[in-house]
Scaffold this motif. Structure first.
Motif, PDB file in Angstrom:
ATOM      1  N   LYS A  78      35.258  31.884  46.819  1.00 48.07           N
ATOM      2  CA  LYS A  78      35.262  31.007  45.644  1.00 48.07           C
ATOM      3  C   LYS A  78      34.287  31.512  44.583  1.00 48.07           C
ATOM      4  CE  LYS A  78      36.307  27.016  48.551  1.00 48.07           C
ATOM      5  NZ  LYS A  78      35.811  25.740  49.069  1.00 48.07           N
ATOM      6  N   ASP A  79      34.607  31.210  43.329  1.00 48.90           N
ATOM      7  CA  ASP A  79      33.694  31.569  42.238  1.00 48.90           C
ATOM      8  C   ASP A  79      32.628  30.485  42.080  1.00 48.90           C
ATOM      9  OD1 ASP A  79      34.930  29.449  40.920  1.00 48.90           O
ATOM     10  OD2 ASP A  79      36.164  30.730  39.646  1.00 48.90           O
ATOM     11  N   GLU A  80      31.822  30.593  41.038  1.00 49.59           N
ATOM     12  CA  GLU A  80      30.725  29.635  40.840  1.00 49.59           C
ATOM     13  C   GLU A  80      31.208  28.208  40.602  1.00 49.59           C
ATOM     14  OE1 GLU A  80      31.874  31.700  37.137  1.00 49.59           O
ATOM     15  OE2 GLU A  80      30.997  32.492  38.953  1.00 49.59           O
ATOM     16  N   ASP A  81      32.474  28.054  40.197  1.00 52.79           N
ATOM     17  CA  ASP A  81      33.036  26.715  39.998  1.00 52.79           C
ATOM     18  C   ASP A  81      33.674  26.153  41.272  1.00 52.79           C
ATOM     19  OD1 ASP A  81      32.329  26.700  37.284  1.00 52.79           O
ATOM     20  OD2 ASP A  81      34.163  27.810  36.762  1.00 52.79           O
TER      21      ASP A  81
END
Length: 169
Positions: A78-81
Motif C-alpha cells: 500500500k502507498d501512504e494513503d
C-alpha cells in the motif's frame, strides 16, 4: 497410505446437478460439508431443502474466506494513503452468490427432477447432452466464481511456480 480422486470427471460425466456437486466435483469438500453441515442439520430435524441451501451458503462463505486470503493486500503493497493501485480488489459476495444459485438449482432439481418429463429425459438423452445441460445450470453465474481468478491474472502468476503436470500415454 491410500489416495482418493478429488474430481470424478465432472465436466464430461455428470448426469444431474446433484451428481455434479455431490459425486464428481471436489469430493473432499463435498464429504466435509456433508459431514459438518448437511447431516447435522438433517439429524436436528431440518428439511432436506433447508439443509441443502445451508450447505451451499456455508460453502460460499468458506470460498469467500479463501478469496480474502488469496487476494489479500499486504501493508507493504500500500502507498501512504493505504491504497494499492496495482493490486486486484475482489468484490465480496460474488462467490457466495454463485453457491447460493447452485443451491437453488439443487433444490429445484429435488422438487421437479422426479417428474415424468425429467425421468424420460434421463433415459432418452445421450450422456454428452445431459452433461452439457448440467454445466449450463452453473454457467449463467460461473463468472462470479472464476472471474476474479482470470481478472487478477492468477493463472499467469500461478504458472510461474507450479508447472502443469500431465499424464504421458
Amino acid at each position: 497410505m491410500k489416495t482418493v480422486p478429488v474430481f470424478e470427471n465432472p465436466l464430461f460425466a455428470s448426469s444431474t446437478p446433484s451428481n455434479f456437486w455431490g459425486g464428481r466435483w471436489n469430493t473432499l469438500v463435498h464429504g466435509l460439508l456433508k459431514r459438518t453441515v448437511y447431516k447435522p442439520l438433517r439429524l436436528a430435524g431440518q428439511h432436506r431443502f433447508v439443509a441443502i441451501a445451508t450447505t451451499f451458503i456455508v460453502s460460499g462463505l468458506v470460498h469467500e474466506y479463501v478469496w480474502s486470503v488469496m487476494f489479500y493486500v499486504h501493508n507493504h503493497e500500500k502507498d501512504e494513503d493505504g491504497v494499492c493501485s496495482s493490486c486486484f480488489k475482489y468484490a465480496t459476495g460474488k462467490v457466495s452468490l454463485f453457491f447460493i444459485w447452485n443451491g437453488i438449482v439443487i433444490v429445484l432439481e429435488q422438487i421437479v427432477g422426479g417428474s415424468y418429463f425429467f425421468q424420460w429425459l434421463r433415459v432418452v438423452l445421450p450422456s454428452a447432452i445431459k452433461t452439457a445441460l448440467v454445466i449450463l445450470t452453473a454457467l449463467p453465474l460461473a463468472h462470479l466464481f472464476t472471474g476474479d481468478w482470470v481478472e487478477s491474472n492468477f493463472f499467469k502468476h500461478y504458472a510461474i511456480g507450479m508447472p502443469i503436470i500431465v499424464k504421458l500415454s
